[in-house]
Design a protein around this motif. Structure first.
Motif, PDB file in Angstrom:
ATOM      1  N   SER A   1       0.868  -1.174   0.000  1.00  0.00           N
ATOM      2  CA  SER A   1       0.000   0.000   0.000  1.00  0.00           C
ATOM      3  C   SER A   1       0.903   1.222   0.000  1.00  0.00           C
ATOM      4  N   GLY A   2       0.952   1.922  -1.136  1.00  0.00           N
ATOM      5  CA  GLY A   2       1.876   3.048  -1.251  1.00  0.00           C
ATOM      6  C   GLY A   2       3.296   2.527  -1.204  1.00  0.00           C
ATOM      7  N   GLN A   3       4.082   3.012  -0.247  1.00  0.00           N
ATOM      8  CA  GLN A   3       5.475   2.588  -0.104  1.00  0.00           C
ATOM      9  C   GLN A   3       5.655   1.563   1.012  1.00  0.00           C
ATOM     10  N   THR A   4       4.560   1.117   1.622  1.00  0.00           N
ATOM     11  CA  THR A   4       4.685   0.177   2.735  1.00  0.00           C
ATOM     12  C   THR A   4       4.134  -1.194   2.366  1.00  0.00           C
ATOM     13  N   MET A   5       4.713  -2.185   3.026  1.00  0.00           N
ATOM     14  CA  MET A   5       4.319  -3.559   2.819  1.00  0.00           C
ATOM     15  C   MET A   5       3.889  -4.117   4.163  1.00  0.00           C
ATOM     16  N   LYS A   6       2.802  -4.893   4.178  1.00  0.00           N
ATOM     17  CA  LYS A   6       2.388  -5.522   5.428  1.00  0.00           C
ATOM     18  C   LYS A   6       1.748  -6.874   5.126  1.00  0.00           C
ATOM     19  N   GLU A   7       1.744  -7.727   6.154  1.00  0.00           N
ATOM     20  CA  GLU A   7       1.140  -9.043   5.990  1.00  0.00           C
ATOM     21  C   GLU A   7      -0.358  -8.872   5.774  1.00  0.00           C
ATOM     22  N   ALA A   8      -0.892  -9.612   4.820  1.00  0.00           N
ATOM     23  CA  ALA A   8      -2.315  -9.520   4.486  1.00  0.00           C
ATOM     24  C   ALA A   8      -3.061 -10.684   5.115  1.00  0.00           C
ATOM     25  N   GLY A   9      -4.332 -10.478   5.359  1.00  0.00           N
ATOM     26  CA  GLY A   9      -5.192 -11.573   5.797  1.00  0.00           C
ATOM     27  C   GLY A   9      -5.528 -12.420   4.584  1.00  0.00           C
TER      28      GLY A   9
END
Length: 163
Positions: free
Chosen positions: A82-90
């Protein structure tokens, strides 16, 4: 003589109905999933790699990609960008009659704590797990670190100069 026929007719009717199980909208049937365009760019670090693929659903029932595992990494997770960030998704939805695309700059698989760094030309085995469908094992070829697949989104007009 008619009595022996009656049980056979009843049994045949029951067998025919047993083959028609599930609800009328197909929600009890497992979705018909397949995986296409899987690849892993050759990792540029010793501990992390990304994986991309498309899950195609040819059924009338949706499903969700919930997890992934691979023998080359201690942890494989589904990430979203999302944008410049990455995160674990459900869990990620695979719509009925649709597809789930995991691609660079979007949702993708993240291989963490690599046991070894795969090289271009090798193949990485990944097991995808879903809510309804049995797990699918995918053989993911390792491409060059700069590999860019051709897709409908790609356009050559961005590199053309206008005079």
């Amino acid at each position: 003589m008619r009595r022996p026929i009656a049980p056979a007719v009843v049994m045949a009717g029951c067998l025919a109905l047993a083959g028609c199980g599930g609800s009328a909208d197909g929600t009890d049937a497992a979705p018909d999933l397949s995986v296409r365009s899987a690849y892993m760019p050759q990792p540029v670090t010793e501990s992390l790699a990304a994986g991309y693929l498309t899950v195609v659903n040819k059924s009338d029932s949706s499903d969700d990609l919930v997890s992934a595992t691979s023998d080359i990494a201690e942890d494989v997770s589904v990430h979203e960008t999302s944008g410049q960030t990455m995160k674990e998704a459900g869990p990620l939805k695979i719509p009925a009659g649709g597809r789930l695309v995991l691609e660079s700059g979007g949702n993708h698989l993240m291989f963490e704590k690599l046991k070894h760094r795969p090289k271009e030309g090798e193949t990485v085995s990944v097991k995808l797990r879903f809510t309804k469908t049995d797990p699918i094992t995918v053989e993911m070829p390792v491409k060059s670190a700069t590999y860019q697949p051709t897709s409908a989104k790609s356009s050559s007009t961005s590199s053309n100069s206008h005079h």
